[in-house]
Design a protein around this motif. Structure first.
Motif, PDB file in Angstrom:
ATOM      1  N   CYS A  94       0.841  -1.197   0.000  1.00  0.00           N
ATOM      2  CA  CYS A  94       0.000   0.000   0.000  1.00  0.00           C
ATOM      3  C   CYS A  94       0.874   1.245   0.000  1.00  0.00           C
ATOM      4  CB  CYS A  94      -0.925   0.021   1.217  1.00  0.00           C
ATOM      5  SG  CYS A  94      -0.040   0.130   2.804  1.00  0.00           S
ATOM      6  N   GLU A  96      -7.186   0.161  11.623  1.00  0.00           N
ATOM      7  CA  GLU A  96      -8.451  -0.442  11.196  1.00  0.00           C
ATOM      8  C   GLU A  96      -8.438  -1.961  11.405  1.00  0.00           C
ATOM      9  OE1 GLU A  96     -11.156   1.002  10.326  1.00  0.00           O
ATOM     10  OE2 GLU A  96     -10.785   2.844   9.183  1.00  0.00           O
ATOM     11  N   GLU A 132     -15.527  -8.612   7.626  1.00  0.00           N
ATOM     12  CA  GLU A 132     -15.018  -7.343   8.126  1.00  0.00           C
ATOM     13  C   GLU A 132     -13.681  -6.991   7.478  1.00  0.00           C
ATOM     14  OE1 GLU A 132     -16.230  -4.909  10.740  1.00  0.00           O
ATOM     15  OE2 GLU A 132     -17.790  -5.788   9.506  1.00  0.00           O
ATOM     16  N   GLN A 190     -12.706  -7.801   4.444  1.00  0.00           N
ATOM     17  CA  GLN A 190     -12.989  -7.320   3.087  1.00  0.00           C
ATOM     18  C   GLN A 190     -13.527  -5.898   3.119  1.00  0.00           C
ATOM     19  OE1 GLN A 190     -11.180  -9.979   1.261  1.00  0.00           O
ATOM     20  NE2 GLN A 190     -12.479  -8.751  -0.065  1.00  0.00           N
ATOM     21  N   ARG A 191     -14.327  -5.587   4.123  1.00  0.00           N
ATOM     22  CA  ARG A 191     -14.877  -4.231   4.235  1.00  0.00           C
ATOM     23  C   ARG A 191     -13.753  -3.205   4.399  1.00  0.00           C
ATOM     24  NH1 ARG A 191     -15.369  -0.891   8.149  1.00  0.00           N
ATOM     25  NH2 ARG A 191     -14.778  -2.449   9.736  1.00  0.00           N
ATOM     26  N   VAL A 192     -12.798  -3.509   5.265  1.00  0.00           N
ATOM     27  CA  VAL A 192     -11.680  -2.586   5.485  1.00  0.00           C
ATOM     28  C   VAL A 192     -10.850  -2.430   4.214  1.00  0.00           C
ATOM     29  CG1 VAL A 192      -9.515  -2.239   6.722  1.00  0.00           C
ATOM     30  CG2 VAL A 192     -11.551  -2.992   7.964  1.00  0.00           C
ATOM     31  N   GLU A 226     -11.578  -3.063   1.044  1.00  0.00           N
ATOM     32  CA  GLU A 226     -12.293  -2.405  -0.048  1.00  0.00           C
ATOM     33  C   GLU A 226     -12.445  -0.910   0.209  1.00  0.00           C
ATOM     34  OE1 GLU A 226     -15.906  -4.593  -0.428  1.00  0.00           O
ATOM     35  OE2 GLU A 226     -14.893  -6.395  -1.201  1.00  0.00           O
ATOM     36  N   GLY A 227     -12.547  -0.530   1.480  1.00  0.00           N
ATOM     37  CA  GLY A 227     -12.704   0.884   1.803  1.00  0.00           C
ATOM     38  C   GLY A 227     -11.483   1.719   1.455  1.00  0.00           C
ATOM     39  N   TYR A 228     -10.297   1.082   1.443  1.00  0.00           N
ATOM     40  CA  TYR A 228      -9.056   1.812   1.150  1.00  0.00           C
ATOM     41  C   TYR A 228      -8.384   1.346  -0.145  1.00  0.00           C
ATOM     42  CZ  TYR A 228      -9.332   3.529   5.940  1.00  0.00           C
ATOM     43  OH  TYR A 228      -9.746   4.140   7.107  1.00  0.00           O
ATOM     44  N   GLN A 229      -8.993   0.364  -0.832  1.00  0.00           N
ATOM     45  CA  GLN A 229      -8.359  -0.281  -1.982  1.00  0.00           C
ATOM     46  C   GLN A 229      -7.846   0.712  -3.015  1.00  0.00           C
ATOM     47  OE1 GLN A 229      -9.197  -4.127  -2.704  1.00  0.00           O
ATOM     48  NE2 GLN A 229      -7.180  -3.855  -3.604  1.00  0.00           N
ATOM     49  N   GLU A 230      -8.698   1.610  -3.437  1.00  0.00           N
ATOM     50  CA  GLU A 230      -8.333   2.529  -4.504  1.00  0.00           C
ATOM     51  C   GLU A 230      -7.378   3.615  -4.020  1.00  0.00           C
ATOM     52  OE1 GLU A 230     -10.478   5.485  -7.783  1.00  0.00           O
ATOM     53  OE2 GLU A 230     -11.676   4.073  -6.599  1.00  0.00           O
TER      54      GLU A 230
END
Length: 275
Positions: free
Chosen positions: A10, A21, A50, A52-54, A56-60
């Motif tokens: 990242c 997170e 949970e 995946q939620r974290v 995906e929230g910062y993926q881009e």
């Protein structure tokens, strides 16, 4: 018990945020790498939804890519010896592990043998809390450290001359590790286990330290205020800079006035005083 290992690439500015997170959803150990972080969670406790939620929230924004693996339980102290460097907070304090050499030129030194990245001073919240502690007179004061983790803030209070320091955490691992660090730094106090309501500390205190997270701080703010002496200080961190106003809206009706705020890597810290 086996651990799941996630090697997460990242952007550098998102490492601290992702650690925070993931810690919230059960990850218990982290190593920072040249490309990002390695994150570890016990397989039995892992919540994939949970996670995946974290991610995906910062993926881009963070340009995340990751690989997943499994490994036996790790000796985290050995891993930290390979990856954990000392840090300094101005000339106030030098924070090192027991396998590092002392370094002159600092008013204080703290020895922390951590088993995860929080509480070593590396995280922006801990760094700012230490810095804010250095601005306050602790001599002869009663200090309460809420959610003490490795015990680093309680140790700092002791070094700054506090006459009594109480600390506790909800995680039995933190209590064990915190007491080990207390011994390394000459504290006779023992860390309690439980929430602030479970432990029920008996005030008043001159200084209350709480480096936790926004939701817990909002929930417990009234308790902090009630435990403080008039003119006592409340130091808060564990939340993002955009959350400052939410904290102040709850603090102000309780007679807590903002004296100072700071931000580092989008993490915020506040010094409040009870009027």
């Amino acid at each position: 018990m086996d651990y799941l290992e996630f090697k997460i690439k990242c952007k550098e500015e998102f490492r601290e945020i992702l650690i925070a997170e993931l810690a919230e959803i059960g990850f218990d150990s982290f190593l920072e790498t040249e490309e990002g972080i390695d994150a570890y969670a016990q397989e039995a406790d892992f919540d994939r939804e949970e996670f995946q939620r974290v991610i995906e929230g910062y993926q881009e924004a963070a340009e995340i890519s990751l690989t997943e693996g499994k490994m036996p339980k790790v000796n985290w102290n050995q891993e930290w010896e390979k990856n954990y460097d000392p840090i300094s907070v101005d000339d106030l304090v030098y924070v090192r592990a027991s396998f590092h050499e002392s370094k002159p030129g600092f008013r204080h030194e703290i020895v922390i043998n951590p088993k995860m990245s929080f509480g070593t001073g590396h995280h922006a919240t801990t760094f700012q809390m230490l810095k804010h502690q250095g601005r306050l007179d602790h001599a002869g004061k009663r200090v309460l450290d809420v959610g003490s983790g490795t015990g680093i803030l309680a140790i700092m209070a002791h070094l700054l001359g506090a006459s009594a320091v109480e600390a506790f955490d909800i995680d039995d691992w933190c209590v064990e590790n915190g007491n080990e660090n207390f011994d390394l730094n000459g504290l006779s106090t023992r860390m309690g286990l439980g929430t602030i309501r479970d432990v029920n500390p008996q005030g008043p205190f001159d200084i209350v330290l709480a480096n936790i997270n926004k939701n817990v701080l909002l929930d417990e703010m009234q308790i902090y205020a009630e435990l403080l002496e008039p003119q006592g200080y409340l130091l808060l961190s564990g939340f993002y800079s955009e959350d400052i106003q939410d904290l102040l809206e709850v603090a102000k009706p309780l007679g807590l006035e903002l004296l100072e705020s700071s931000t580092k890597d989008n993490w915020a810290a506040l010094i409040l005083q009870k009027k």
